[in-house]
Design an enzyme around this catalytic site. Structure first.
Site, PDB file in Angstrom:
ATOM      1  N   ASP A  97      36.222  49.654  33.445  1.00  0.00           N
ATOM      2  CA  ASP A  97      36.262  48.193  33.422  1.00  0.00           C
ATOM      3  C   ASP A  97      34.958  47.721  34.063  1.00  0.00           C
ATOM      4  O   ASP A  97      34.232  48.502  34.677  1.00  0.00           O
ATOM      5  CB  ASP A  97      37.474  47.685  34.233  1.00  0.00           C
ATOM      6  CG  ASP A  97      37.513  46.166  34.327  1.00  0.00           C
ATOM      7  OD1 ASP A  97      37.295  45.512  33.293  1.00  0.00           O
ATOM      8  OD2 ASP A  97      37.747  45.634  35.418  1.00  0.00           O
ATOM      9  N   SER A  98      34.702  46.426  33.947  1.00  0.00           N
ATOM     10  CA  SER A  98      33.519  45.881  34.600  1.00  0.00           C
ATOM     11  C   SER A  98      33.677  45.888  36.120  1.00  0.00           C
ATOM     12  O   SER A  98      32.691  45.766  36.840  1.00  0.00           O
ATOM     13  CB  SER A  98      33.299  44.446  34.129  1.00  0.00           C
ATOM     14  OG  SER A  98      34.435  43.680  34.443  1.00  0.00           O
ATOM     15  N   TYR A 113      31.263  41.002  32.934  1.00  0.00           N
ATOM     16  CA  TYR A 113      30.946  41.185  31.519  1.00  0.00           C
ATOM     17  C   TYR A 113      31.215  39.905  30.720  1.00  0.00           C
ATOM     18  O   TYR A 113      30.575  39.652  29.710  1.00  0.00           O
ATOM     19  CB  TYR A 113      31.832  42.284  30.916  1.00  0.00           C
ATOM     20  CG  TYR A 113      31.465  43.714  31.266  1.00  0.00           C
ATOM     21  CD1 TYR A 113      30.410  44.036  32.121  1.00  0.00           C
ATOM     22  CD2 TYR A 113      32.185  44.771  30.708  1.00  0.00           C
ATOM     23  CE1 TYR A 113      30.102  45.353  32.414  1.00  0.00           C
ATOM     24  CE2 TYR A 113      31.873  46.092  30.989  1.00  0.00           C
ATOM     25  CZ  TYR A 113      30.839  46.383  31.841  1.00  0.00           C
ATOM     26  OH  TYR A 113      30.540  47.693  32.115  1.00  0.00           O
ATOM     27  N   GLY A 114      32.195  39.144  31.189  1.00  0.00           N
ATOM     28  CA  GLY A 114      32.698  37.998  30.418  1.00  0.00           C
ATOM     29  C   GLY A 114      31.639  37.042  29.892  1.00  0.00           C
ATOM     30  O   GLY A 114      31.674  36.661  28.725  1.00  0.00           O
ATOM     31  N   ASN A 149      39.151  43.709  28.522  1.00  0.00           N
ATOM     32  CA  ASN A 149      39.267  43.015  27.238  1.00  0.00           C
ATOM     33  C   ASN A 149      37.907  42.729  26.624  1.00  0.00           C
ATOM     34  O   ASN A 149      37.721  42.868  25.422  1.00  0.00           O
ATOM     35  CB  ASN A 149      40.012  41.692  27.437  1.00  0.00           C
ATOM     36  CG  ASN A 149      41.468  41.919  27.757  1.00  0.00           C
ATOM     37  OD1 ASN A 149      42.307  41.883  26.880  1.00  0.00           O
ATOM     38  ND2 ASN A 149      41.768  42.190  29.015  1.00  0.00           N
ATOM     39  N   THR A 181      41.869  41.747  32.169  1.00  0.00           N
ATOM     40  CA  THR A 181      42.583  42.658  33.075  1.00  0.00           C
ATOM     41  C   THR A 181      42.585  42.166  34.524  1.00  0.00           C
ATOM     42  O   THR A 181      43.349  42.670  35.336  1.00  0.00           O
ATOM     43  CB  THR A 181      41.979  44.074  32.989  1.00  0.00           C
ATOM     44  OG1 THR A 181      40.560  43.984  33.107  1.00  0.00           O
ATOM     45  CG2 THR A 181      42.338  44.729  31.680  1.00  0.00           C
ATOM     46  N   HIS A 182      41.749  41.189  34.830  1.00  0.00           N
ATOM     47  CA  HIS A 182      41.755  40.631  36.186  1.00  0.00           C
ATOM     48  C   HIS A 182      42.910  39.645  36.416  1.00  0.00           C
ATOM     49  O   HIS A 182      43.308  39.408  37.547  1.00  0.00           O
ATOM     50  CB  HIS A 182      40.458  39.870  36.474  1.00  0.00           C
ATOM     51  CG  HIS A 182      39.278  40.734  36.739  1.00  0.00           C
ATOM     52  ND1 HIS A 182      38.778  41.617  35.822  1.00  0.00           N
ATOM     53  CD2 HIS A 182      38.485  40.850  37.831  1.00  0.00           C
ATOM     54  CE1 HIS A 182      37.719  42.231  36.340  1.00  0.00           C
ATOM     55  NE2 HIS A 182      37.520  41.787  37.555  1.00  0.00           N
TER      56      HIS A 182
HETATM   57  N1  DGL Z   1      37.967  42.804  33.135  1.00  0.00           N
HETATM   58  C1  DGL Z   1      37.276  41.993  32.168  1.00  0.00           C
HETATM   59  C2  DGL Z   1      38.166  41.692  30.977  1.00  0.00           C
HETATM   60  O1  DGL Z   1      39.297  42.149  30.881  1.00  0.00           O
HETATM   61  C3  DGL Z   1      36.724  40.715  32.676  1.00  0.00           C
HETATM   62  C4  DGL Z   1      35.862  40.775  33.876  1.00  0.00           C
HETATM   63  C5  DGL Z   1      34.430  40.424  33.611  1.00  0.00           C
HETATM   64  O2  DGL Z   1      34.106  39.310  33.173  1.00  0.00           O
HETATM   65  O3  DGL Z   1      33.647  41.312  33.847  1.00  0.00           O
HETATM   66  O4  DGL Z   1      37.738  40.963  30.114  1.00  0.00           O
END
Ligand code: DGL
Length: 261
Positions: free
Chosen positions: A3-4, A35-36, A68, A179-180
């Site tokens: 994950d990020s 990442y978003g 995601n 996922t957050h």
């Molecule tokens: N965990 C990332 C997701 O499910 C989001 C977190 C991020 O923006 O890095 O999209």
């Protein structure tokens, strides 16, 4: 699994609970999070890099993209490229969503990248064309979680603003498509109202992993041994250790630094 940052720990928790004997390597790319808001092409490159790292240095037998945004950016491509199974979180989440709704009026929230990619819109249409979907990007939620601030007044005020279109759409089920977001479930539920069921992809993803391991006959034999859990972070290892342990639980013991040079 990767994950990020910390969000994928929701999926790690579900996986450890369901498959306690399996070894798990979790990479939190906190050095390059979030990442978003990034261009999906950039996220795709990150996903490739981490996948290569997991294969080359940990000899993994299956990869879960526990993010995601990265699933939206790279799942199909990585599936084609890899000769081991790769599982994302979007489709499992959608399955939970369409099974849970009673009135066929549902919502999905996620990062700007995920919602903008259209991945949920097409996945829901494919899973159940009769369902009406309202989507909303929730920029800012992830940052609150990464700071460990999950119940403050500030996050409540932000949630009220970002979730207003979903409240207005009168949905009965909301998928936490990042996922957050399960870490913000109480706040989100307070804003949406108790009548709205919240679902996420963590449990369904873990069930898929179990099914796939069994179908491919690559699950670890049930000999009562507990799996080894390795956690790696590309950012501040101490921060990952303390916040990650709070979010995941005692299995997050030591954290190893990883870099992409
Ligand atoms: N965990 C990332 C997701 O499910 C989001 C977190 C991020 O923006 O890095 O999209």
């Amino acid at each position: 699994m990767f994950d990020s940052g910390f969000g994928g720990l929701t999926v790690a928790r579900a996986l450890i609970d369901l498959l306690p004997g399996e070894d798990l390597v979790y990479v939190g790319d906190t050095g390059r999070y979030p990442y978003g808001p990034r261009d999906l092409n950039e996220v795709r490159v990150f996903a490739h890099e981490i996948t290569e790292h997991l294969r080359a240095n940990h000899d993994v037998k299956l990869i879960v993209i526990a993010c995601n945004t990265a699933s939206a950016a790279a799942l199909n491509e990585l599936r084609e490229l890899c000769d081991i199974p790769v599982i994302g979180v979007i489709e499992p989440g959608v399955q939970s969503l369409v099974s849970a709704t009673r009135n066929g009026n549902v919502g999905v929230i996620g990062t700007v990248g995920t919602i903008g990619s259209g991945a949920y819109q097409s996945s829901v249409a494919e899973a159940d064309p009769a369902v009406t979907l309202t989507c909303a990007a929730c920029p800012g939620f992830v940052e609150f979680v990464e700071r460990g601030e999950t119940h403050s007044d500030q996050v409540y005020v932000l949630a009220e603003r970002l979730l207003a279109p979903l409240v207005a759409a009168d949905i009965d089920t909301l998928l936490l498509g990042c996922t957050h977001y399960p870490f913000l479930a109480r706040t989100i539920s307070d804003v949406m109202g108790r009548g709205v069921v919240l679902v996420d992809s963590a449990d369904e993803t873990a069930f898929r992993v179990r099914r796939l391991l069994s179908e491919l006959d690559i699950e670890r034999e049930a000999d009562g041994r507990l799996g080894r859990h390795v956690f790696e972070s590309s950012g501040d290892v101490e921060v990952f250790q303390s916040l990650g342990r709070r979010l995941l639980g005692p299995e997050l013991d030591t954290v190893v630094g990883v870099s992409w040079e």
